[in-house]
Design an enzyme around this catalytic site. Structure first.
Site, PDB file in Angstrom:
ATOM      1  N   HIS A   3      36.286  39.233  56.227  1.00  7.96           N
ATOM      2  CA  HIS A   3      34.986  39.094  56.906  1.00  7.96           C
ATOM      3  C   HIS A   3      33.541  39.063  55.913  1.00  7.96           C
ATOM      4  O   HIS A   3      32.459  38.539  56.116  1.00  7.96           O
ATOM      5  CB  HIS A   3      34.949  39.639  57.768  1.00  7.96           C
ATOM      6  CG  HIS A   3      34.662  41.327  57.314  1.00  7.96           C
ATOM      7  ND1 HIS A   3      34.393  42.196  59.180  1.00  7.96           N
ATOM      8  CD2 HIS A   3      34.197  41.565  56.750  1.00  7.96           C
ATOM      9  CE1 HIS A   3      33.497  42.973  58.077  1.00  7.96           C
ATOM     10  NE2 HIS A   3      34.073  43.005  57.151  1.00  7.96           N
ATOM     11  N   GLY A  44      40.343  47.379  40.596  1.00  7.68           N
ATOM     12  CA  GLY A  44      40.679  46.047  40.193  1.00  7.68           C
ATOM     13  C   GLY A  44      39.446  45.146  40.798  1.00  7.68           C
ATOM     14  O   GLY A  44      39.352  45.804  42.422  1.00  7.68           O
ATOM     15  N   ASP A  45      39.650  44.167  41.049  1.00  8.70           N
ATOM     16  CA  ASP A  45      39.082  42.427  41.320  1.00  8.70           C
ATOM     17  C   ASP A  45      39.756  42.268  42.132  1.00  8.70           C
ATOM     18  O   ASP A  45      41.080  41.765  41.345  1.00  8.70           O
ATOM     19  CB  ASP A  45      38.179  42.165  40.719  1.00  8.70           C
ATOM     20  CG  ASP A  45      37.297  41.434  40.838  1.00  8.70           C
ATOM     21  OD1 ASP A  45      37.243  40.242  42.079  1.00  8.70           O
ATOM     22  OD2 ASP A  45      35.800  41.560  41.329  1.00  8.70           O
ATOM     23  N   PHE A  46      39.633  41.728  43.213  1.00  9.05           N
ATOM     24  CA  PHE A  46      41.010  40.997  44.499  1.00  9.05           C
ATOM     25  C   PHE A  46      40.253  39.568  43.583  1.00  9.05           C
ATOM     26  O   PHE A  46      42.408  39.552  43.650  1.00  9.05           O
ATOM     27  CB  PHE A  46      39.882  41.315  45.602  1.00  9.05           C
ATOM     28  CG  PHE A  46      39.765  42.397  46.437  1.00  9.05           C
ATOM     29  CD1 PHE A  46      40.715  43.526  46.208  1.00  9.05           C
ATOM     30  CD2 PHE A  46      39.544  42.120  47.741  1.00  9.05           C
ATOM     31  CE1 PHE A  46      40.381  44.423  46.837  1.00  9.05           C
ATOM     32  CE2 PHE A  46      38.888  42.986  48.432  1.00  9.05           C
ATOM     33  CZ  PHE A  46      39.341  44.767  48.354  1.00  9.05           C
ATOM     34  N   ASP A  91      41.660  49.114  44.760  1.00 10.93           N
ATOM     35  CA  ASP A  91      40.382  48.696  44.789  1.00 10.93           C
ATOM     36  C   ASP A  91      39.426  48.648  43.932  1.00 10.93           C
ATOM     37  O   ASP A  91      39.675  48.927  42.540  1.00 10.93           O
ATOM     38  CB  ASP A  91      39.138  50.067  46.451  1.00 10.93           C
ATOM     39  CG  ASP A  91      38.671  49.796  46.779  1.00 10.93           C
ATOM     40  OD1 ASP A  91      37.679  48.527  46.827  1.00 10.93           O
ATOM     41  OD2 ASP A  91      38.811  50.488  48.304  1.00 10.93           O
TER      42      ASP A  91
END
Length: 346
Positions: free
Chosen positions: A253, A233-235, A207
């Site tokens: 979503h 981190g960032d996806f 996350d």
């Protein structure tokens, strides 16, 4: 002989459903007020009459009779000889400090949804989101700037993730796997449920870095720091930790189709050969006829520039496009759909 229909005659169709739909939010507001006033906590241990409840909850005697009887009609209280008690539903989920308490989520929806949905007409005309929140579908907002607010928000969701985790724990043959990553795992509650149900598992929550302090506090309090790790981190820009299973709950979503495909491609690289991906959301049924799922999708369009719910068939197509083999789709908790797909073994 011909007859002419009287244009002033009352329609043959019963307007009742329309009237009930028009005032549907009134029932929700009764629930919200009951949670805020502590009605269910006041009845947790023993029944009480209206006067006793008014004294315990600080409510006015003029309002109490209709308020309590409305809760009876809604299935949240039971009444016998003038005394009220919690219904099994309320006792299970609306008594504060219980492990299954969902009152925090009820308060959260009251705080966030009404203002946003009050701008629906404007959104329909402009096409613009009314509450920008790319993280959690309009629920987080700026709460991450206030640790107390963020903790209250996450606590409100813990009982929900407890149930979701318990379901996921039995839906997959976890004995075939040794590790999993929960994308957007927040403070790790769902991961905690899974590792407690299957002690051989090692878990990682992936996350945003700002979530780490909340994760550390919560998982530390559960005594699971050696079982559940955190990766910040960032996806889309940082490597997703490798694992046998990757879980995406309420993630896809929030993005448009191109970003969904991109993310699932990154997930495919993170899943080890022979592993599995689990995706759950309030997916739209393939013939787009379920109003609750469609309202959920409309909510995502209200609170994000690109998000929406999506059809089950679309999700399965994206997974195949990412490289996963065919899996299956099954209902989850009566409100969600779980799509499972597998990566071929090496």
């Amino acid at each position: 002989m011909t007859t002419t229909e009287d244009p002033k005659a009352a329609p043959a169709v019963d307007p009742g459903p329309l009237i009930r739909l028009t005032i549907a939010d009134c029932a929700a507001k009764v629930l919200h007020s009951a949670v805020t006033l502590g009605v269910f906590g006041a009845l947790a241990d023993s029944p009480a009459d209206a006067a006793e409840l008014a004294a315990r909850t600080g409510t006015h005697h003029r309002m109490v009779p209709d308020f309590l009887d409305a809760l009876v009609g809604l299935g949240l209280l039971e009444r016998e000889e003038g005394r009220y008690r919690n219904s099994p539903l309320a006792q299970a989920y609306l008594v504060p400090d219980s492990s299954s308490y969902l009152g925090g989520f009820v308060e959260l929806t009251n705080e966030t949804l009404y203002g946003t949905w009050g701008r629906l007409t404007e959104a329909l005309r402009s096409g613009k989101p009314q509450h920008l929140d790319p993280d959690k579908g309009g629920f987080v907002g700026d709460r991450h700037k206030d640790p107390a607010k963020m903790k209250r928000f996450l606590a409100g969701l813990d009982a929900y993730s407890d149930r979701m985790g318990a379901e996921l724990a039995r839906r997959l043959d976890w004995g075939r796997h040794s590790s999993f990553v929960d994308l957007g795992g927040a403070r790790g509650n769902l991961a905690a449920v899974l590792v407690r149900a299957h002690p051989h598992l090692e878990a990682t929550c992936f996350d945003l870095e700002r979530t780490r302090p909340l994760f550390t506090e919560h998982i530390g309090g559960l005594g699971l720091t050696d079982r559940v790790a955190f990766a910040g981190g960032d996806f889309f820009t940082d490597p997703i930790p490798q694992a046998d299973v990757v879980v995406l709950g309420h993630i896809l979503h929030g993005f448009d189709t191109a970003r969904r495909r991109e993310l699932l491609g990154r997930v495919f690289e993170a899943v080890r050969p022979g592993g599995t991906v689990l995706v759950y959301d309030r997916m739209i049924d393939d013939d787009r006829s379920d109003p609750e799922r469609l309202l959920s999708s409309l909510h995502m369009r209200l609170v994000s520039p690109d998000g929406s719910e999506y059809r089950v068939a679309d999700c399965q197509a994206w997974l195949r496009g990412a490289g996963f083999g065919d899996g299956d789709a099954q209902p989850l908790l009566g409100t969600h759909t779980l799509v499972t797909a597998h990566k071929e073994a090496a």
